[in-house]
Design an enzyme around this catalytic site. Structure first.
Site, PDB file in Angstrom:
ATOM      1  N   ASP A  34     -20.312  71.907 -21.359  1.00 56.93           N
ATOM      2  CA  ASP A  34     -20.244  70.441 -21.227  1.00 56.93           C
ATOM      3  C   ASP A  34     -19.795  69.987 -19.840  1.00 56.93           C
ATOM      4  O   ASP A  34     -19.589  68.792 -19.608  1.00 56.93           O
ATOM      5  CB  ASP A  34     -19.296  69.867 -22.287  1.00 56.93           C
ATOM      6  CG  ASP A  34     -17.898  70.453 -22.197  1.00 56.93           C
ATOM      7  OD1 ASP A  34     -17.629  71.220 -21.235  1.00 56.93           O
ATOM      8  OD2 ASP A  34     -17.060  70.147 -23.069  1.00 56.93           O
ATOM      9  N   GLY A  35     -19.612  70.923 -18.907  1.00 60.81           N
ATOM     10  CA  GLY A  35     -19.256  70.537 -17.534  1.00 60.81           C
ATOM     11  C   GLY A  35     -17.780  70.634 -17.218  1.00 60.81           C
ATOM     12  O   GLY A  35     -17.374  70.498 -16.064  1.00 60.81           O
ATOM     13  N   GLU A  36     -16.941  70.834 -18.259  1.00 61.45           N
ATOM     14  CA  GLU A  36     -15.507  71.013 -17.984  1.00 61.45           C
ATOM     15  C   GLU A  36     -15.297  72.371 -17.318  1.00 61.45           C
ATOM     16  O   GLU A  36     -16.103  73.285 -17.474  1.00 61.45           O
ATOM     17  CB  GLU A  36     -14.710  70.918 -19.288  1.00 61.45           C
ATOM     18  CG  GLU A  36     -14.734  69.514 -19.873  1.00 61.45           C
ATOM     19  CD  GLU A  36     -13.996  69.413 -21.204  1.00 61.45           C
ATOM     20  OE1 GLU A  36     -13.431  70.428 -21.661  1.00 61.45           O
ATOM     21  OE2 GLU A  36     -14.003  68.310 -21.788  1.00 61.45           O
ATOM     22  N   ARG A  93     -10.520  59.360   5.050  1.00 61.04           N
ATOM     23  CA  ARG A  93     -11.137  58.337   5.904  1.00 61.04           C
ATOM     24  C   ARG A  93     -11.085  56.952   5.269  1.00 61.04           C
ATOM     25  O   ARG A  93     -11.167  55.952   5.952  1.00 61.04           O
ATOM     26  CB  ARG A  93     -12.583  58.733   6.256  1.00 61.04           C
ATOM     27  CG  ARG A  93     -12.620  59.865   7.270  1.00 61.04           C
ATOM     28  CD  ARG A  93     -13.987  60.476   7.390  1.00 61.04           C
ATOM     29  NE  ARG A  93     -14.351  61.188   6.175  1.00 61.04           N
ATOM     30  CZ  ARG A  93     -15.559  61.685   5.913  1.00 61.04           C
ATOM     31  NH1 ARG A  93     -16.518  61.539   6.797  1.00 61.04           N
ATOM     32  NH2 ARG A  93     -15.794  62.344   4.796  1.00 61.04           N
ATOM     33  N   GLN A  94     -10.920  56.896   3.955  1.00 59.44           N
ATOM     34  CA  GLN A  94     -10.739  55.590   3.289  1.00 59.44           C
ATOM     35  C   GLN A  94      -9.234  55.313   3.300  1.00 59.44           C
ATOM     36  O   GLN A  94      -8.554  55.420   2.279  1.00 59.44           O
ATOM     37  CB  GLN A  94     -11.313  55.645   1.865  1.00 59.44           C
ATOM     38  CG  GLN A  94     -11.259  54.318   1.102  1.00 59.44           C
ATOM     39  CD  GLN A  94     -12.337  53.313   1.495  1.00 59.44           C
ATOM     40  OE1 GLN A  94     -13.408  53.686   1.946  1.00 59.44           O
ATOM     41  NE2 GLN A  94     -12.055  52.024   1.341  1.00 59.44           N
ATOM     42  N   HIS A 129      -5.204  58.442  10.718  1.00 58.63           N
ATOM     43  CA  HIS A 129      -5.546  57.331  11.605  1.00 58.63           C
ATOM     44  C   HIS A 129      -4.627  56.165  11.265  1.00 58.63           C
ATOM     45  O   HIS A 129      -3.597  55.972  11.887  1.00 58.63           O
ATOM     46  CB  HIS A 129      -7.029  57.007  11.428  1.00 58.63           C
ATOM     47  CG  HIS A 129      -7.520  55.939  12.340  1.00 58.63           C
ATOM     48  ND1 HIS A 129      -7.070  55.806  13.619  1.00 58.63           N
ATOM     49  CD2 HIS A 129      -8.449  54.943  12.165  1.00 58.63           C
ATOM     50  CE1 HIS A 129      -7.684  54.775  14.195  1.00 58.63           C
ATOM     51  NE2 HIS A 129      -8.513  54.239  13.332  1.00 58.63           N
ATOM     52  N   LYS A 193     -16.262  53.386  18.590  1.00 61.95           N
ATOM     53  CA  LYS A 193     -17.259  53.462  17.507  1.00 61.95           C
ATOM     54  C   LYS A 193     -17.049  52.316  16.521  1.00 61.95           C
ATOM     55  O   LYS A 193     -15.908  51.982  16.192  1.00 61.95           O
ATOM     56  CB  LYS A 193     -17.112  54.803  16.775  1.00 61.95           C
ATOM     57  CG  LYS A 193     -18.039  54.955  15.573  1.00 61.95           C
ATOM     58  CD  LYS A 193     -17.984  56.353  14.984  1.00 61.95           C
ATOM     59  CE  LYS A 193     -16.892  56.499  13.970  1.00 61.95           C
ATOM     60  NZ  LYS A 193     -16.815  57.862  13.404  1.00 61.95           N
ATOM     61  N   ARG A 195     -18.323  51.466  12.649  1.00 65.04           N
ATOM     62  CA  ARG A 195     -19.108  51.965  11.512  1.00 65.04           C
ATOM     63  C   ARG A 195     -19.806  50.800  10.838  1.00 65.04           C
ATOM     64  O   ARG A 195     -19.175  49.819  10.444  1.00 65.04           O
ATOM     65  CB  ARG A 195     -18.197  52.725  10.528  1.00 65.04           C
ATOM     66  CG  ARG A 195     -18.987  53.352   9.391  1.00 65.04           C
ATOM     67  CD  ARG A 195     -18.244  54.450   8.665  1.00 65.04           C
ATOM     68  NE  ARG A 195     -18.147  55.699   9.396  1.00 65.04           N
ATOM     69  CZ  ARG A 195     -19.142  56.577   9.534  1.00 65.04           C
ATOM     70  NH1 ARG A 195     -20.342  56.326   9.031  1.00 65.04           N
ATOM     71  NH2 ARG A 195     -18.942  57.699  10.201  1.00 65.04           N
ATOM     72  N   ASP A 218     -14.492  66.362  17.510  1.00 61.92           N
ATOM     73  CA  ASP A 218     -14.196  65.492  16.363  1.00 61.92           C
ATOM     74  C   ASP A 218     -13.606  66.339  15.237  1.00 61.92           C
ATOM     75  O   ASP A 218     -13.718  67.562  15.254  1.00 61.92           O
ATOM     76  CB  ASP A 218     -15.472  64.769  15.891  1.00 61.92           C
ATOM     77  CG  ASP A 218     -15.159  63.407  15.267  1.00 61.92           C
ATOM     78  OD1 ASP A 218     -13.965  63.096  15.078  1.00 61.92           O
ATOM     79  OD2 ASP A 218     -16.107  62.660  14.962  1.00 61.92           O
TER      80      ASP A 218
HETATM   81  C1  R5P Z   1     -14.294  59.420  11.268  1.00 63.65           C
HETATM   82  O1  R5P Z   1     -13.795  58.625  12.054  1.00 63.65           O
HETATM   83  C2  R5P Z   1     -14.358  60.874  11.546  1.00 63.65           C
HETATM   84  O2  R5P Z   1     -13.447  61.240  12.531  1.00 63.65           O
HETATM   85  C3  R5P Z   1     -15.752  61.345  11.915  1.00 63.65           C
HETATM   86  O3  R5P Z   1     -16.112  60.786  13.175  1.00 63.65           O
HETATM   87  C4  R5P Z   1     -16.751  60.905  10.879  1.00 63.65           C
HETATM   88  O4  R5P Z   1     -16.303  61.248   9.614  1.00 63.65           O
HETATM   89  C5  R5P Z   1     -18.103  61.512  11.104  1.00 63.65           C
HETATM   90  O5  R5P Z   1     -18.946  61.066  10.102  1.00 63.65           O
HETATM   91  P1  R5P Z   1     -20.505  61.131  10.284  1.00 63.65           P
HETATM   92  O6  R5P Z   1     -20.850  62.527  10.693  1.00 63.65           O
HETATM   93  O7  R5P Z   1     -21.046  60.772   8.926  1.00 63.65           O
HETATM   94  O8  R5P Z   1     -20.877  60.126  11.311  1.00 63.65           O
END
Ligand code: R5P
Length: 294
Positions: A34-36, A93-94, A129, A193, A195, A218
């Site tokens: 069942d996925g467990e 990242r969130q 961050h 950057k 997003r 990165d």
């Molecule tokens: C976000 O700020 C991270 O440091 C990376 O730059 C990011 O997760 C890269 O994501 P993607 O490859 O989808 O652009």
């Protein structure tokens, strides 16, 4: 001390065990129809200081449940202490409620990881961050190691530092770009950057890279679009070559093809997320950290 592992980090755990000369305790995982999930530890843990190594890359939700089951199994074996080494930590990242109605996913995920009470949490190049330190995320004692010196040393050994310039794609990458630049005795540039969506970013900045060998730095490659945008810009500015040093190469979908299509030279990543570009092992880093535990 004993080392054990979750399904995402078995090879890395074996490398750490070998590097540190610490015995490994085997684990098994399978899925019920069942996925467990079902996990089992095979070994006596009573009175031992146990180190569990388990990354949360690519299927973090399933791997989190595996981790929770493993922690329960290990603790029920009567260990003296349990250190969770999570080479790639997901959901960081969130780190803000960017829009109304959103959860603070970084905090929620971190709370679930420390919910079963481990003695300490160790991770590598966590995406810190808006949360500046791990202590803002955890009550549990925690340690954020960095693979950047190892990645920079690999680059130096294999490609040298002739005419190199280090580039970070966004503000948060400065912490990693700075370390690599220092190691390569090179200048660094940080881009800006924005997003725009899951697979869409815009990048701008003053990229004076004519005839330079660029080392992009990165923490994570996911869709690859961040680096694709930067690579195109750097090559248009006359960069001689663009290589990338990245700790966690998630490389979802066809991101590597996109990066190569944009003109990427070498991609060098670590085994926090094992794959064909994991040229650098974080085993010595983890090994040193666990040997120095209080
Ligand atoms: C976000 O700020 C991270 O440091 C990376 O730059 C990011 O997760 C890269 O994501 P993607 O490859 O989808 O652009």
């Amino acid at each position: 001390m004993l080392i054990t592992y979750g399904s995402s980090s078995e090879a890395l755990a074996r490398s750490v065990a070998k590097e540190s000369n610490i015995p490994i305790v085997e684990t098994a995982r399978r899925f019920f129809p069942d996925g467990e999930q079902y996990v089992q530890i095979s070994g006596a843990l009573s009175g031992e200081d146990v180190v569990l190594i388990h990354s949360f890359a690519l299927s973090p939700d399933t791997l989190l449940v595996e981790y929770l089951l493993l922690v329960d199994a290990i603790k029920s074996g009567g260990c003296r202490s349990l250190t969770a080494v999570i080479p790639y930590f997901a959901y960081l990242r969130q780190d803000s409620r960017f829009k109304p109605g959103e959860p603070l996913s970084a905090k929620v995920f971190a709370s679930l990881v420390e919910f079963p009470r481990v003695d300490r949490i160790i991770t590598i190049d966590a995406h810190l961050h808006r949360f500046r330190t791990l202590s803002e995320l955890f009550h549990t004692p925690s340690l954020n190691l960095s693979a950047m010196p190892l990645l920079a040393d690999y680059y130096l050994k294999n490609f040298g530092n002739n005419n190199t310039v280090v580039v970070g794609p966004d503000a948060e990458s400065e912490q990693w770009a700075k370390v690599v630049a220092e190691r390569l005795s090179s200048p660094y540039i940080i881009m800006e950057k924005v997003r725009l969506g899951d697979r869409e970013v815009s990048v701008r900045g003053n990229a004076s890279v004519k005839d330079k060998n660029v080392v992009l730095v990165d923490d994570i490659i996911s869709t690859g679009m961040t680096l694709v945008k930067v690579i195109r810009m750097l090559l248009a500015e006359g960069a001689n070559r663009v290589d990338a040093l990245v700790t966690h190469a998630l490389l979802v979908e066809d991101s590597y093809q996109k990066l190569k299509g944009a003109g990427l030279g070498n991609l060098i990543s670590t085994d926090t997320v094992p794959g064909q570009h994991s040229k650098v092992s974080v085993a010595p880093l983890i090994s040193r950290a666990i040997k120095n535990l209080p």
